[in-house]
Write a protein that holds these residues in place. Sequence first.
Motif, PDB file in Angstrom:
ATOM      1  N   THR A 156       0.863  -1.173   0.000  1.00  0.00           N
ATOM      2  CA  THR A 156       0.000   0.000   0.000  1.00  0.00           C
ATOM      3  C   THR A 156       0.900   1.224   0.000  1.00  0.00           C
ATOM      4  O   THR A 156       2.129   1.104   0.049  1.00  0.00           O
ATOM      5  CB  THR A 156      -0.941   0.005   1.222  1.00  0.00           C
ATOM      6  OG1 THR A 156      -1.876   1.076   1.094  1.00  0.00           O
ATOM      7  CG2 THR A 156      -0.158   0.174   2.518  1.00  0.00           C
ATOM      8  N   ALA A 171       6.952  -7.804   6.560  1.00  0.00           N
ATOM      9  CA  ALA A 171       5.763  -6.966   6.715  1.00  0.00           C
ATOM     10  C   ALA A 171       6.134  -5.724   7.517  1.00  0.00           C
ATOM     11  O   ALA A 171       6.853  -5.812   8.514  1.00  0.00           O
ATOM     12  CB  ALA A 171       4.663  -7.748   7.420  1.00  0.00           C
ATOM     13  N   ILE A 199       2.611  -4.731   3.144  1.00  0.00           N
ATOM     14  CA  ILE A 199       1.604  -5.282   4.054  1.00  0.00           C
ATOM     15  C   ILE A 199       2.035  -6.677   4.480  1.00  0.00           C
ATOM     16  O   ILE A 199       2.064  -7.002   5.664  1.00  0.00           O
ATOM     17  CB  ILE A 199       0.222  -5.329   3.378  1.00  0.00           C
ATOM     18  CG1 ILE A 199      -0.225  -3.910   3.016  1.00  0.00           C
ATOM     19  CG2 ILE A 199      -0.801  -5.996   4.286  1.00  0.00           C
ATOM     20  CD1 ILE A 199      -1.497  -3.867   2.212  1.00  0.00           C
ATOM     21  N   THR A 200       2.387  -7.484   3.495  1.00  0.00           N
ATOM     22  CA  THR A 200       2.908  -8.818   3.787  1.00  0.00           C
ATOM     23  C   THR A 200       3.582  -9.391   2.550  1.00  0.00           C
ATOM     24  O   THR A 200       3.109  -9.165   1.429  1.00  0.00           O
ATOM     25  CB  THR A 200       1.790  -9.771   4.256  1.00  0.00           C
ATOM     26  OG1 THR A 200       2.352 -11.053   4.566  1.00  0.00           O
ATOM     27  CG2 THR A 200       0.746  -9.965   3.180  1.00  0.00           C
TER      28      THR A 200
END
Length: 235
Positions: free
Chosen positions: A106, A130, A115-116
């Motif tokens: 993001t 992350a 994010i991951t």
Amino acid sequence: MRKLSLLFAGALMGASAMSLVYGTPGSAANAAGSETYKQLAIFGDIFERVRANYVTPPDDKSLVENAINGMLASLDPHSSYMNAEQAQDMRVQTKGEFGGLGIEVTMENDLVKVITPIDDTPAAKAGVLAGDYIAKIDGEEVRGLTLNDAVEKMRGPVNTPIKLTILRQGADKPIELTVVRDIIKVKAVKYRVENDIGYMKITSFTEKTYDDLENAIENIKKQVPNDKLKGYVLD
């Protein structure tokens, strides 16, 4: 002779009436078309004035695409225009496979935030975590790029390297990682089992969504016997 004259006069009157009746729609259509072309002429005039007189030279392609999007947005919230690049990106997403790194990202504070990393992908294997912030892609600053621009730069041909400059909480200095792109297969369905209930979440609609959903159901059945399975929850 008089009868013939009357018939001839009647025929002329009928022809005139038909001309009036059938001529009206054509005239209206021509008028509507003429008005449309007048509006298009106004658009063309404004377009040329913007190109000639705006403070900074605008990009012609952006002007036209934004005008098209404005027209479609006035119809409903769901209509939009995709240029060739966006259409290709849509095809890639729909296919569910692409050459990339394997991270969900993001935009935060003008940087790309991870994010991951997806399991067993180049990013995960290279050590991307992350919460990492990607500050540079192949030496180019991320600040000033849109998220789509940054994602496009990270995608590319399989087996090609890309250098990421990462800011990580707790690290004294930026971390340099080289990641080799590979085929990324997006899992369209995630699932889990809780209290003998199968929970399934569709994360994206691609060519693989149906197959992934079937596989999720089969895997849930393997984990929970039929006589104990209470049901499914689909999100």
